[in-house]
Design a protein around this motif. Structure first.
Motif, PDB file in Angstrom:
ATOM      1  N   MET A 270     -55.750   1.027 -22.788  1.00 27.00           N
ATOM      2  CA  MET A 270     -55.446  -0.387 -22.829  1.00 27.00           C
ATOM      3  C   MET A 270     -55.769  -0.895 -24.222  1.00 27.00           C
ATOM      4  N   SER A 271     -54.890  -1.720 -24.802  1.00 23.54           N
ATOM      5  CA  SER A 271     -55.107  -2.213 -26.155  1.00 23.54           C
ATOM      6  C   SER A 271     -55.958  -3.472 -26.152  1.00 23.54           C
ATOM      7  N   ASP A 272     -56.519  -3.767 -27.277  1.00 23.95           N
ATOM      8  CA  ASP A 272     -57.329  -4.960 -27.490  1.00 23.95           C
ATOM      9  C   ASP A 272     -56.419  -6.179 -27.552  1.00 23.95           C
ATOM     10  N   ALA A 273     -56.766  -7.269 -26.855  1.00 21.20           N
ATOM     11  CA  ALA A 273     -55.937  -8.472 -26.832  1.00 21.20           C
ATOM     12  C   ALA A 273     -55.796  -9.093 -28.209  1.00 21.20           C
ATOM     13  N   GLY A 274     -56.712  -8.809 -29.131  1.00 20.44           N
ATOM     14  CA  GLY A 274     -56.640  -9.365 -30.467  1.00 20.44           C
ATOM     15  C   GLY A 274     -55.679  -8.630 -31.383  1.00 20.44           C
ATOM     16  N   VAL A 275     -55.172  -7.488 -30.956  1.00 23.37           N
ATOM     17  CA  VAL A 275     -54.248  -6.703 -31.762  1.00 23.37           C
ATOM     18  C   VAL A 275     -52.857  -7.313 -31.642  1.00 23.37           C
ATOM     19  N   ALA A 276     -52.202  -7.498 -32.770  1.00 21.58           N
ATOM     20  CA  ALA A 276     -50.844  -8.053 -32.753  1.00 21.58           C
ATOM     21  C   ALA A 276     -49.861  -6.980 -32.299  1.00 21.58           C
ATOM     22  N   ASN A 277     -49.191  -7.232 -31.200  1.00 19.25           N
ATOM     23  CA  ASN A 277     -48.153  -6.323 -30.727  1.00 19.25           C
ATOM     24  C   ASN A 277     -46.873  -6.599 -31.487  1.00 19.25           C
ATOM     25  N   ARG A 278     -46.034  -5.595 -31.573  1.00 23.07           N
ATOM     26  CA  ARG A 278     -44.759  -5.717 -32.258  1.00 23.07           C
ATOM     27  C   ARG A 278     -43.632  -5.717 -31.240  1.00 23.07           C
ATOM     28  N   HIS A 279     -42.461  -6.045 -31.687  1.00 14.61           N
ATOM     29  CA  HIS A 279     -41.235  -5.996 -30.895  1.00 14.61           C
ATOM     30  C   HIS A 279     -41.200  -7.029 -29.768  1.00 14.61           C
ATOM     31  N   PRO A 280     -41.358  -8.330 -30.092  1.00 17.58           N
ATOM     32  CA  PRO A 280     -41.242  -9.355 -29.052  1.00 17.58           C
ATOM     33  C   PRO A 280     -39.799  -9.473 -28.564  1.00 17.58           C
ATOM     34  N   VAL A 281     -39.613 -10.095 -27.432  1.00 17.11           N
ATOM     35  CA  VAL A 281     -38.273 -10.335 -26.909  1.00 17.11           C
ATOM     36  C   VAL A 281     -37.514 -11.193 -27.921  1.00 17.11           C
ATOM     37  N   ALA A 282     -36.325 -10.770 -28.268  1.00 19.41           N
ATOM     38  CA  ALA A 282     -35.531 -11.490 -29.256  1.00 19.41           C
ATOM     39  C   ALA A 282     -34.236 -12.043 -28.665  1.00 19.41           C
ATOM     40  N   MET A 283     -33.862 -11.577 -27.486  1.00 13.35           N
ATOM     41  CA  MET A 283     -32.613 -12.022 -26.883  1.00 13.35           C
ATOM     42  C   MET A 283     -32.655 -11.738 -25.393  1.00 13.35           C
ATOM     43  N   PHE A 284     -31.968 -12.562 -24.639  1.00 13.60           N
ATOM     44  CA  PHE A 284     -31.776 -12.284 -23.222  1.00 13.60           C
ATOM     45  C   PHE A 284     -30.317 -12.569 -22.911  1.00 13.60           C
ATOM     46  N   GLU A 285     -29.836 -12.034 -21.815  1.00 12.25           N
ATOM     47  CA  GLU A 285     -28.472 -12.288 -21.363  1.00 12.25           C
ATOM     48  C   GLU A 285     -28.488 -12.564 -19.867  1.00 12.25           C
ATOM     49  N   ILE A 286     -27.632 -13.452 -19.459  1.00 10.21           N
ATOM     50  CA  ILE A 286     -27.356 -13.676 -18.046  1.00 10.21           C
ATOM     51  C   ILE A 286     -25.875 -13.337 -17.887  1.00 10.21           C
ATOM     52  N   ILE A 287     -25.587 -12.286 -17.174  1.00 13.79           N
ATOM     53  CA  ILE A 287     -24.202 -11.874 -16.981  1.00 13.79           C
ATOM     54  C   ILE A 287     -23.751 -12.465 -15.645  1.00 13.79           C
ATOM     55  N   ALA A 288     -22.853 -13.436 -15.719  1.00 11.92           N
ATOM     56  CA  ALA A 288     -22.476 -14.240 -14.555  1.00 11.92           C
ATOM     57  C   ALA A 288     -21.184 -13.766 -13.907  1.00 11.92           C
ATOM     58  N   ARG A 289     -21.100 -13.975 -12.605  1.00 10.03           N
ATOM     59  CA  ARG A 289     -19.837 -13.767 -11.896  1.00 10.03           C
ATOM     60  C   ARG A 289     -18.864 -14.877 -12.289  1.00 10.03           C
ATOM     61  N   ASP A 290     -19.392 -16.131 -12.396  1.00 14.62           N
ATOM     62  CA  ASP A 290     -18.602 -17.302 -12.767  1.00 14.62           C
ATOM     63  C   ASP A 290     -19.256 -17.929 -13.997  1.00 14.62           C
ATOM     64  N   GLN A 291     -18.813 -17.491 -15.181  1.00 17.48           N
ATOM     65  CA  GLN A 291     -19.438 -17.910 -16.434  1.00 17.48           C
ATOM     66  C   GLN A 291     -19.421 -19.426 -16.610  1.00 17.48           C
ATOM     67  N   ALA A 292     -18.322 -20.074 -16.310  1.00 15.84           N
ATOM     68  CA  ALA A 292     -18.235 -21.526 -16.497  1.00 15.84           C
ATOM     69  C   ALA A 292     -19.243 -22.258 -15.606  1.00 15.84           C
ATOM     70  N   ALA A 293     -19.372 -21.817 -14.361  1.00 19.28           N
ATOM     71  CA  ALA A 293     -20.326 -22.460 -13.447  1.00 19.28           C
ATOM     72  C   ALA A 293     -21.762 -22.242 -13.910  1.00 19.28           C
ATOM     73  N   MET A 294     -22.067 -21.034 -14.384  1.00 23.74           N
ATOM     74  CA  MET A 294     -23.431 -20.763 -14.857  1.00 23.74           C
ATOM     75  C   MET A 294     -23.728 -21.544 -16.135  1.00 23.74           C
ATOM     76  N   GLN A 295     -22.756 -21.658 -17.040  1.00 23.81           N
ATOM     77  CA  GLN A 295     -22.959 -22.470 -18.233  1.00 23.81           C
ATOM     78  C   GLN A 295     -23.253 -23.918 -17.827  1.00 23.81           C
ATOM     79  N   ALA A 296     -22.519 -24.445 -16.868  1.00 18.93           N
ATOM     80  CA  ALA A 296     -22.743 -25.821 -16.417  1.00 18.93           C
ATOM     81  C   ALA A 296     -24.135 -25.977 -15.801  1.00 18.93           C
ATOM     82  N   PHE A 297     -24.573 -25.010 -14.988  1.00 19.93           N
ATOM     83  CA  PHE A 297     -25.897 -25.072 -14.368  1.00 19.93           C
ATOM     84  C   PHE A 297     -26.992 -25.110 -15.430  1.00 19.93           C
ATOM     85  N   TYR A 298     -26.974 -24.156 -16.359  1.00 21.97           N
ATOM     86  CA  TYR A 298     -28.039 -24.076 -17.366  1.00 21.97           C
ATOM     87  C   TYR A 298     -27.990 -25.261 -18.333  1.00 21.97           C
ATOM     88  N   SER A 299     -26.820 -25.772 -18.590  1.00 24.12           N
ATOM     89  CA  SER A 299     -26.711 -26.962 -19.422  1.00 24.12           C
ATOM     90  C   SER A 299     -27.320 -28.164 -18.707  1.00 24.12           C
TER      91      SER A 299
END
Length: 128
Positions: free
Chosen positions: A1-30
């Motif tokens: 287990m690493s020390d909590a004070g150590v800076a980890n690398r490689h943070p999340v830089a992007m996510f994707e939501i792959i929708a069945r209905d892209q327009a509806a999902m865009q409207a929801f998140y907006s």
């Protein structure tokens, strides 16, 4: 287990939501999060976020299929100021509460599901 004070690398830089209905999902998140989109190649709708100095958090937990949000797989969490207000906005926009607000290890979080059933974590700002 690493020390909590150590800076980890490689943070999340992007996510994707792959929708069945892209327009509806865009409207929801907006509607729920106020997202605006930039359309890219093949119609992919990108959401850009301003760069902020905010602590980032990630982790690996033990699966428990009996507990919402702890099924095997992965989750992402969006930073929000008010968990209850965001849950209410999601429900009004056709989503549902998936995990009630809870506190753990110095932060507060909850989960919703969008209208297609995708789990979306919500987390309030936290300190390191």
């Amino acid at each position: 287990m690493s020390d909590a004070g150590v800076a980890n690398r490689h943070p999340v830089a992007m996510f994707e939501i792959i929708a069945r209905d892209q327009a509806a999902m865009q409207a929801f998140y907006s509607r729920v999060f106020g997202w605006q989109y930039q359309v890219g190649d093949a119609g992919f709708a990108y959401v850009h976020f301003p760069v902020r100095m905010q602590p980032l958090l990630g982790g690996i937990g033990q699966a428990d299929a009996r507990t919402p949000g702890f099924e095997p797989g992965h989750n992402f969490y969006l930073l929000v100021d008010d968990l209850q207000a965001t849950i209410a906005a999601a429900v009004a926009a056709g989503g549902r509460q998936y995990m009630a607000p809870a506190d753990a290890d110095g932060y507060s979080f909850a989960m919703i599901q969008d209208p297609e059933g995708n789990p979306v974590g919500l987390i309030r700002p936290f300190q390191r």
